[in-house]
Design a protein around this motif. Sequence first.
Motif, PDB file in Angstrom:
ATOM      1  N   LEU A 152       0.837  -1.200   0.000  1.00  0.00           N
ATOM      2  CA  LEU A 152       0.000   0.000   0.000  1.00  0.00           C
ATOM      3  C   LEU A 152       0.876   1.256   0.000  1.00  0.00           C
ATOM      4  CD1 LEU A 152      -2.950   1.004   0.207  1.00  0.00           C
ATOM      5  CD2 LEU A 152      -2.609   1.149   2.671  1.00  0.00           C
TER       6      LEU A 152
ATOM      7  N   THR B  27      -6.003   0.180   9.731  1.00  0.00           N
ATOM      8  CA  THR B  27      -5.745  -1.255   9.673  1.00  0.00           C
ATOM      9  C   THR B  27      -6.454  -1.978  10.808  1.00  0.00           C
ATOM     10  OG1 THR B  27      -3.601  -0.777   8.728  1.00  0.00           O
ATOM     11  CG2 THR B  27      -3.944  -3.007   9.547  1.00  0.00           C
TER      12      THR B  27
ATOM     13  N   SER C 137      -2.578   9.922  -1.790  1.00  0.00           N
ATOM     14  CA  SER C 137      -1.769   9.443  -2.906  1.00  0.00           C
ATOM     15  C   SER C 137      -1.740  10.461  -4.036  1.00  0.00           C
ATOM     16  CB  SER C 137      -2.345   8.118  -3.409  1.00  0.00           C
ATOM     17  OG  SER C 137      -1.692   7.742  -4.584  1.00  0.00           O
TER      18      SER C 137
END
Lengths: 667, 74
Positions: free
Chosen positions: A413, A605, A647
């Motif tokens: 990731l 997560t 991103s």
Amino acid sequence: MRIAFAGNPNSGKTTMFNALTGRNEKVGNWAGVTVGRNEGPFKAEYGAENIAVDLPGAYSMSPFTPEEGITSSYIRDEHPDAIINIVDATNLSRSLFFTTQLLELGIPVVVALNKSDINDKENTKIDAEKLSTKLGCPVIKTVSTDDKNNGLADVAAAAISLMGKGQKAPYLQADIDLHDKAAVDAEDRKRYAFVNQIVKDVESREVKSSDTTVQDKIDNIVTNKFAGIIIFAAVMWAVFSISQTYVGPWVADYLVGWIESFKEWVAGQLENSPAILSALLADGIVGGVGAVVGFLPLVMVMYFLIALLEDCGYMARASVVLDPLFKRVGLSGKSVIPVVIGTGCGIPAIMACRTIRDERERRATAMLATFIPCGAKMPVIALFAGAFFAGAGWVTTLMYAMGLALILLGALLVSAVTGHKFRRSFFIIDLPKYKWPSLKRAFWSMMERAKAYIIKASTIILVCNCVVQIMQTFNWHFQVVEEGMESTSILATIASPFAVLMIPLGFGAWQLAAAAITGFIAKENVVGTIAVVFAITNFIDVDELAMTGGANAVAATMGLTSVTALAYLAFNLFTPPCFAAIGAMRSEMNHRGWLWSAIGLQFSTGYTVAFLIYQFGTLFTEGHFGTAFIPGLIAEAAMVLAIVLISKKIRADFDKKYELHNNVQAA
Amino acid sequence: MEQIMRLNEVMAGETHLVQDVKTDDEEMRAFLFRLGCYEGEPITLISKRKSGCVVAIKDGRYSLDNYLAEAIVV
């Protein structure tokens, strides 16, 4: 006076430092164990007024990795009064390169020819006197790992006797322009030629280093593509199952029995005191802290086994075998060592990332290494495995395997988000000689960690338990909460909003939310807080509880099913580690964006894993999704969106930089 | 054209002199230099595996990946 310990990686600096100062700093048989500076006074017999400064290993004065930088800048800028240069006598030809650089600084140097016992065994002879003449400094043979006849007293005395004296250099670098790469290269070559000549004059070998040995045959097996992975998995599984399923709980049983009787005794003493006082002392302090201390034997056994593992030389081989796998996700074999260290504690694991050269790899490793459950998370795992899964070993194994899988997925990731183009980074690692691990050293390493654990339990965790106990005893008007009105307590009202967020994960109870929150202070707190809020102490011997309480009392009290228990466990393991580890991450990453991304990634997560376990677990066991599936899905979508936006921004910044660069070139 | 041989083409057990370290990565060259792997120095291939190899440089053992092994001309 201050005496610096410098030398090549894995030459035995810290072992010598520990022997001379009586300290217990981490040692291990691989290059790059020490990543920071350690200081301590010599033992009285060597002269307690002298301060020893242990430095990370370095191959030369020009640093490559952050930890090497610590060494060269300390020696250059902090002007120690003397340097003890620890030289790996089995690799004299490499070590003396750095030695000749140290001798140029004008600071008196003592050379310790360490690991001389291995040379004796292999019949390699080094003429120490001749070497001393050639280098112009005392040269003393040492064996740091030995208790007697180790030469250490001589080294200390020699260093102290040189106080205030200068140092003549046997080799002086010519006056060259240090920006002229070719000139620097040529100079370095000359230096190596000088070293090679010295080695030729003083050393005679019977065993050639290029001969294939038994060690090489072992290496062939443990670094084999298939066998190596199986061996790594088996070794780690053995460490965890011995400490958490077999030997550990067996010892813990006795300890918990004593803690129980002590708690009853305290409660008995307090029979006539106010109920609050007895609750605070017996349940809050003895109960909560006792619950955490009860797991100490498990943790100690694990630390002992890890110390053995670190001492034998296997760590470097594990890095080699996992390098191809780690490379595929954008990390490198160097990231393996932080992960293995992380099974003990996340803070040294994050610090160990310093040995990684590539900045992106280094930060990504620091970001992900704490997914592997640490020693503080071990009691949490043991509690849940014991209370909900009858101590089943698979729960433990699953948690560690999941931690490793999350590291790999997380790395993928990170690579995707940063738009990393798999720039090829090279991987080279020193393969140290295997040796039999020292039981004594493993024992002391274990005791050191045990001491730290007890100190933590009797300070941070004790305070947290008291606070939790008080907060759940009183409401906001500082009245004692009545039975049946527990949800009006201070603790309940603070934790409830957080509990709402956890409904999609299957554990929306405020008690569990409170435990998860205190876990950020120290993960053992999850156990302590659960003990306090549910008033249970004995987590180890749940069979006994089951006998006395009818059904599995711990599980019943907490109101969790096995699916929700697993989800809650995963949530606690894979959300951010404790604040101390986050602090370590901050200083190693040295970048605000990376730090916040790390914390965000860890929260996402933990949340995602718990969400998946609960929802799909419920689907499999009960045939339908759990409660609040849709809100949970919305939360997940928000996380994905955040990652996509980050991103995009990173890529945009990258393009901008690139654009600017182009403009400069055009002009 | 002159035939050049890379370290990853060497047979296990053979010792060669390093001719050159062919790479754009200055760091790699400098890193190898500090261990004693540079022109004129011997290097012995101890064993090979799919992803890399083990070599003896001076009196030490190192594991290299193929990327490094390909850069070392012997």
